[in-house]
Write a protein that holds these residues in place. Structure first.
Motif, PDB file in Angstrom:
ATOM      1  N   VAL A 198       4.026  12.952   2.480  1.00 46.84           N
ATOM      2  CA  VAL A 198       4.076  12.850   1.020  1.00 46.84           C
ATOM      3  C   VAL A 198       4.354  11.410   0.602  1.00 46.84           C
ATOM      4  CG1 VAL A 198       5.180  13.709  -1.076  1.00 46.84           C
ATOM      5  CG2 VAL A 198       4.856  15.248   0.877  1.00 46.84           C
ATOM      6  N   LEU A 199       5.283  10.750   1.278  1.00 53.04           N
ATOM      7  CA  LEU A 199       5.566   9.343   0.973  1.00 53.04           C
ATOM      8  C   LEU A 199       4.337   8.485   1.251  1.00 53.04           C
ATOM      9  CD1 LEU A 199       8.475  10.660   1.896  1.00 53.04           C
ATOM     10  CD2 LEU A 199       9.208   8.279   1.817  1.00 53.04           C
ATOM     11  N   LEU A 200       3.648   8.765   2.341  1.00 54.38           N
ATOM     12  CA  LEU A 200       2.467   7.985   2.704  1.00 54.38           C
ATOM     13  C   LEU A 200       1.339   8.194   1.709  1.00 54.38           C
ATOM     14  CD1 LEU A 200       2.639   8.611   6.529  1.00 54.38           C
ATOM     15  CD2 LEU A 200       3.033   6.420   5.385  1.00 54.38           C
ATOM     16  N   LEU A 233       0.814  -5.805   6.720  1.00 57.61           N
ATOM     17  CA  LEU A 233       0.970  -4.945   5.548  1.00 57.61           C
ATOM     18  C   LEU A 233       2.372  -4.335   5.523  1.00 57.61           C
ATOM     19  CD1 LEU A 233      -0.038  -3.469   3.061  1.00 57.61           C
ATOM     20  CD2 LEU A 233      -1.097  -1.764   4.570  1.00 57.61           C
ATOM     21  N   ILE A 234       2.864  -3.889   6.657  1.00 56.70           N
ATOM     22  CA  ILE A 234       4.205  -3.305   6.704  1.00 56.70           C
ATOM     23  C   ILE A 234       5.250  -4.328   6.269  1.00 56.70           C
ATOM     24  CG2 ILE A 234       5.991  -2.467   8.292  1.00 56.70           C
ATOM     25  CD1 ILE A 234       3.780  -0.982   9.797  1.00 56.70           C
ATOM     26  N   ARG A 256       3.368   2.809  10.478  1.00 58.17           N
ATOM     27  CA  ARG A 256       2.599   2.230  11.592  1.00 58.17           C
ATOM     28  C   ARG A 256       1.643   3.283  12.183  1.00 58.17           C
ATOM     29  NH1 ARG A 256       6.742   0.490  14.113  1.00 58.17           N
ATOM     30  NH2 ARG A 256       6.704  -1.583  13.155  1.00 58.17           N
ATOM     31  N   ALA A 257       2.141   4.502  12.389  1.00 53.31           N
ATOM     32  CA  ALA A 257       1.307   5.570  12.939  1.00 53.31           C
ATOM     33  C   ALA A 257       0.189   5.964  11.977  1.00 53.31           C
ATOM     34  CB  ALA A 257       2.172   6.788  13.260  1.00 53.31           C
ATOM     35  N   HIS A 258       0.414   5.734  10.681  1.00 53.71           N
ATOM     36  CA  HIS A 258      -0.584   6.048   9.645  1.00 53.71           C
ATOM     37  C   HIS A 258      -1.713   5.025   9.616  1.00 53.71           C
ATOM     38  CE1 HIS A 258      -1.886   8.064   6.008  1.00 53.71           C
ATOM     39  NE2 HIS A 258      -1.805   6.945   5.294  1.00 53.71           N
ATOM     40  N   LEU A 303      10.700   5.650   8.811  1.00 46.64           N
ATOM     41  CA  LEU A 303       9.642   5.507   7.813  1.00 46.64           C
ATOM     42  C   LEU A 303       8.686   4.387   8.214  1.00 46.64           C
ATOM     43  CD1 LEU A 303       8.265   6.073   5.129  1.00 46.64           C
ATOM     44  CD2 LEU A 303      10.010   4.647   4.004  1.00 46.64           C
ATOM     45  N   ILE A 304       9.213   3.289   8.683  1.00 48.64           N
ATOM     46  CA  ILE A 304       8.362   2.182   9.136  1.00 48.64           C
ATOM     47  C   ILE A 304       7.451   2.655  10.267  1.00 48.64           C
ATOM     48  CG2 ILE A 304       8.353  -0.087  10.226  1.00 48.64           C
ATOM     49  CD1 ILE A 304       9.286  -0.231   7.352  1.00 48.64           C
ATOM     50  N   GLU A 305       7.985   3.429  11.194  1.00 45.39           N
ATOM     51  CA  GLU A 305       7.178   3.935  12.304  1.00 45.39           C
ATOM     52  C   GLU A 305       6.103   4.895  11.795  1.00 45.39           C
ATOM     53  OE1 GLU A 305       5.346   4.440  15.670  1.00 45.39           O
ATOM     54  OE2 GLU A 305       6.932   2.953  15.352  1.00 45.39           O
ATOM     55  N   ALA A 306       6.423   5.716  10.799  1.00 48.25           N
ATOM     56  CA  ALA A 306       5.421   6.605  10.209  1.00 48.25           C
ATOM     57  C   ALA A 306       4.306   5.806   9.549  1.00 48.25           C
ATOM     58  CB  ALA A 306       6.078   7.539   9.203  1.00 48.25           C
TER      59      ALA A 306
END
Length: 348
Positions: free
Chosen positions: A276-278, A330-331, A322-324, A317-320
């Motif tokens: 949802v955040l992504l 960008l991160i 990255r996985a996205h 969240l940062i890892e999510a």
């Protein structure tokens, strides 16, 4: 912590939580760690929080529940200036005490260079922010006093009316087009903020007030902790035209972690997934561009996803992200570089 992406966060209410605790040693609790809330200094270091806007919010206290209703169902009455002044000064003093007691571990930063220096030294970089200016009179004299104490960011209203304008109430589903725009005093406040290089935060301002700031201000438009209205039609979230206006000025919007501003159903369910955040981040990137998206967590002021939990959950969240498929550049922009760019243009 070298492998943890640093984060500069656009909004937290840690000072309010400490103030309402009533503890005489509140600064020591923050610096040495505590079991409550989302942020203290040890957890900030563990989660990679390098800095952020530390909000002073004059609490509504008993107004938070009117006749037993939820905040989402309430139009809040105005707060008396005397009450707001007392709590605003108390939290401003607490912020100063935290810095003094920190022995260099916490720094109130008055410009972007000071933020960079604090981050480089490992100190937590704090930008003094006021969320709702009920303490300020129409003469605006208190703004000068707070600016001298380090104030560099200001939201003219919270989600209630004051002498400067009309805050957008918490309503779902609803448009932010609720109520009138800035008063003449509110317009004078925006102009003064421009002169003093104080960032004007739009996150709790209604649509007409947003348009007024857009017409008056010569600084980038910023909504420090607001999400995408097209995904979650909460009145506090940003519509398409608002995000276009922010982008046109080179401003930014900070992703709010509050689940009720994230979820398409507007619900208060902590079991809200990173997807949802992504989804909000993807939409913000499309509307605002890579330079216009940041974080505005609302830590200590909202119910956040259980997967984040508190500030120590930022690396998850940062890892999510990255996985996205978000790349390192960008991160870093979302995590801290975009806030530094906009603050350099606003506060110096």
């Amino acid at each position: 912590m070298a492998d943890i992406t640093p984060v500069f966060d656009g909004h937290n209410d840690a000072l309010l939580r400490l103030h309402l605790s009533g503890r005489q040693d509140a600064e020591e609790l923050f610096l040495n760690g505590m079991d409550q809330g989302h942020i203290d200094l040890p957890r900030a270091r563990k989660g990679g929080l390098a800095g952020g806007l530390f909000a002073i919010f004059p609490p509504p206290l008993s107004n938070m529940k009117v006749n037993g209703k939820r905040p989402e169902d309430v139009t809040f009455p105005q707060l008396k200036q005397a009450d707001a002044l007392a709590s605003t000064l108390a939290m401003a003093a607490l912020l100063q005490r935290v810095e003094r007691a920190s022995e260099g571990r916490f720094a109130i930063c008055r410009d972007a260079d000071a933020i960079r220096a604090a981050m480089a030294s490992g100190a937590l970089a704090a930008v003094f922010h006021v969320e709702g200016t009920e303490a300020v009179g129409a003469d605006l004299d208190l703004v000068d006093v707070l600016h001298a104490a380090g104030l560099r960011s200001l939201g003219p209203v919270w989600s209630r009316s004051n002498i400067f304008g009309h805050g957008v109430p918490f309503r779902f589903p609803a448009s932010p087009d609720i109520g009138d725009g800035l008063t003449e005093a509110g317009k004078a406040l925006v102009r003064k903020c421009n002169r003093l290089r104080i960032l004007v935060d739009l996150s709790h301002l209604n649509e007409k007030g947003f348009r007024d700031v857009q017409a008056i201000s010569d600084a980038p438009l910023v909504a420090s902790h607001s999400n995408v209205h097209a995904i979650c039609p909460q009145s506090r979230n940003l519509t398409d035209w608002q995000m276009r206006a922010i982008r046109e000025t080179g401003g930014l919007a900070g992703l709010n972690f509050s689940v009720s501003f994230l979820r398409p159903d507007g619900g208060t369910n902590a079991d809200t997934e990173f997807d949802v955040l992504l989804r909000h981040l993807d939409a913000m990137l499309e509307a605002l561009g890579e330079d216009g998206v940041a974080f505005g967590s609302d830590f200590d002021g909202a119910l956040v996803p259980r997967q984040i939990g508190d500030v120590t959950g930022l690396p998850k969240l940062i890892e999510a992200m990255r996985a996205h498929g978000y790349g390192r550049e960008l991160i870093e922009k979302i995590a801290w570089r975009n806030w530094l760019r906009v603050l350099e243009r606003t506060i110096g």
